[in-house]
Enzyme design. Sequence first.
Site: not given
Ligand code: GAL
Ligand code: MG
Length: 971
Positions: A77, A176, A388, A390, A431, A501-502, A504
């Site tokens: 990740n 990730d 990215e 990260h 990220e 993103e929301y 999960h």
């Molecule tokens: C976020 C990220 C995604 C993935 C997700 C968790 O922070 O942008 O790429 O890692 O979290 O599954």
């Molecule tokens: Mg990431």
Amino acid sequence: MNPLLALRPWETPEVTSWGRLPMNAVDRRSGALPLDGDWRFQLLSTPDAPVGGAWSSSYVPGVWTMQGTDDLPQYTNVRMPFPEFPPHSPPANPTGVYEREVDVPADWAGRRIVLQVGAAESVLLVQVDGRPVGISKDSHLAAEFELTGLVRAGARATVRLTVVKWSDASHIEDQDQWWHGGITRSVLLYATDPLHLADVTVRAGYGGDLRVDCRVRDAGGALPEGWYLTGELDGQPLAQDAEFDRANVDDERVSDFLGEARLLATVAEVRTWNAETPELYDLTVRLHRADGTVADTSRHRVGFRDVEIVGRDLLVNGERVFIRGVNRHDFHPLTGRTVSYDDLRADLVLLKRFGFNAIRTSHYPGDPALYDLADELGFYVVDEADIESHDHAHEIADDPRYLNAFVDRVSRMVLRDKNHPSVIIWSLGNESDYGANHDAAAGWVRRHDPTRPIQYEGAAKLDWAATDDASDIACPMYAPIEDCVAHALSGEQTRPLIQCEYSHAMGNSNGTLADHWAAIEATPGLQGGFIWEFWDHGILQRVSDGRPVGRGGAGLYDNGVAAPGYRWAYGGDFGETIHDGAFIADGVVFPDRTPKPAMYEHREIAAPVRIEAYRHEGIVLTNHQHFRGFDWLTAVWELSLADGRTLTAPAELPELCPGETAAVPLPFALPEDGGEAWLTLRVTTAQDLPWAPRGTEVCVPQVRLRGPATVQVAPVDRRVEVDGEGLLVHPLLAVAPTLSLWRAPTDNDELGGMAGHWRSWGLDALVRKVVSVREDSGRVSVEAEYAGTTGVVRHRQVLTPVEGGVRVDEEAELPEAFDDVARVGTVFETVAGLDLLEWFGQGPWESYPDRSAGAPVGHHSVPVDELFTPYLRPQESGGRHGVRRFTLSAPDATGLSVALDTPRQVSVTRYRAEDLAAADHHDELVPRPGCVVHLDAAHRGLGTASCGPDTSPSYLVAPGIHRWSWTLRVL
Ligand code: GAL
Ligand code: MG
């Protein structure tokens, strides 16, 4: 030795390309010579190792990590899979050498010849007949190289593509997902006239104005006298912009090498483009020689639409649209990363069917076909650049050595995708902290394409209300909905708030999705977001040798499950020591694209038709779309009565504009008897659509017309039989009913820390001790204690003989210490052979207390083996919310029935919670012969704590006293 290696381009971030042609929006796929197929292949251990070993073969497009080499997929990740700091790469650096002969068509004599490599990760070096041609980085955009002069029409040339896996670029491709190496998109060769269309930029507004800017590039020499451009839109000729031409003549900066022209049109009564009605026009641009013959042609599909931000609203064609989005990676369980046109189409079709209208191309640009499909099927796209960093985000964001790469990646994406109406927002990446490199890229975009907003989570997260960063949108990830609402109500909001993103979707998840949307729809300033994510990235793996199956594996899975002998691999399954486990399995679809139950929840939340019941008006329908009426839909009323009847009646959908409501009369005279009554509108597509055949279910909105009647069951004069431990003895039960406080931890339970509490409290192995068993005229009352390690639960079960069976009244008292348990309820096991579950309650798909808005109440019937959802890492699964009663029966209709005192969470599976918790993969599970039945007085919500907020407090199971009762009968 390959001279391109001398630069050590894999450790030189300043070098983003050499010899690569500029990116443009002219599609060269048709008429090209495809070079996909088997190429000669060698895998070297480092980029500078000598080529000269034995050749094997590798399929292009494809990654070698899935094609039989010893370099296998690895999942991380955040962390990089190697310790070297940017811009360095590890000494062991797998490098694939691909080679093949190409017969250049004889009729390409005199033409300009170009090689296009769709995508290669992470550094591509190109040679033709041993001569260096070029270098490219950015694993998710095509690279083009001119071969004119290097190859001859009618002759054979040898093309060698060397792909270095680890590089300076890996540090900005730390998304990730699985790490692979190879060529992931198609390779082709094409020819143009030396004088060719270098780029076409289309601007088509909502008002019907079309502007097409064309650039012509000459392979050497001035634009010949008399050459000109024409364009036509759906067969209608475009006009030359004479003013533009005049200005050009006077402009001394206009070069001889670059011809420019502007074509114009105004379309009356234009059919505008939006995600609901994605109307497209065909544009053809032609470059003519002086004699009128056509030297070059470029075709585009044009959508007339506007996107703008006004105040804190993102408007499409003036409408504040809701963004019902998903994050989509390139993934396939057999190829790893390579996706065919059919796969892309299948992804988008499925998303359409489940109410999604937006895609974020997390976290890199998709295949060009993705945007064609989004234009055609109707999606709003956030096009995200391949950046990215990260693991080293902070260092890289301001590292001048990476400046070029940031601007290169963002600008090339914009240059390629700018003509797609579907693309409404550019994203600078994911990220990667926030630094000057982002501002540089944002500056380029703002100048080049002022028609679309930019977003970047890393910039906006510092202050949602800022107005001077690189993001036009506040696009947080996993922000608690309360925070979003508070921001929208604060008076401080300066820009749209759309979560990038929301919710999960890891394992059994997406709890509180409906609560999110209730808040979004009720709060001006909130517009939606993108669920994380579409795919569970499980790679199909042979269990015997641990190898990925690869391209030949079609048919080795079905309905979300791998065939016996195979499994869905996640992090760690390929022997990697550095990995992040099942965190890669966090999508709303299984690796074979089977939708998870959460998809139905989303579909209902996105319903275009809503219904409400009012005592006086009858039923009120609302058109919950932005741009269209109901004419694409048809519907049927369904009345589900507690007595088992389901009545249907044809429904007439009123003509309603978006946002309008209308009252319609109750379609049924509600029968006096029949008990609890639910009215459902079963809405389907009225005609064949590009994404759904006629009759495809779109939504099933529902209202309750009448509540349940209380039924008194009189005790009868009989004895209930219990054993010496006070446990019910019953011919259909293999294991007697006992108390359960635990569920097999979901990924959210594990990563959110709840499962750890449960284990430390001993809830996974409660020890039952009977305290007393009393009998009173046939009724048995059993007091027991269930001891965990840190507390004891008092439990009473009163077993009363009733007509046809036994009523079980239960009470459990949880100590204060057990302040957040998974469930309070009963678990028992049936004898084998009861393989069909029929129930009155919510369904038919899996639902949980905080994920139950999409499961209508009705009479449902599902074989027991199909109730279970095979989440990749086994966990709590198969629950049904709001169950009033059910039967479990054998084919000869014998079996048992259970009636619950009030709607409750029930699950019927082949597994006890401990069976699930002990397994890492689905193939390790051994089904029990009978059914494991859970009846829960209370069941904890699912939430999304594997990454983001837990469930809301209202879905937690409180300590203290819980009471529930149920009646067991023999059928
Ligand atoms: C976020 C990220 C995604 C993935 C997700 C968790 O922070 O942008 O790429 O890692 O979290 O599954
Ligand atoms: Mg990431």
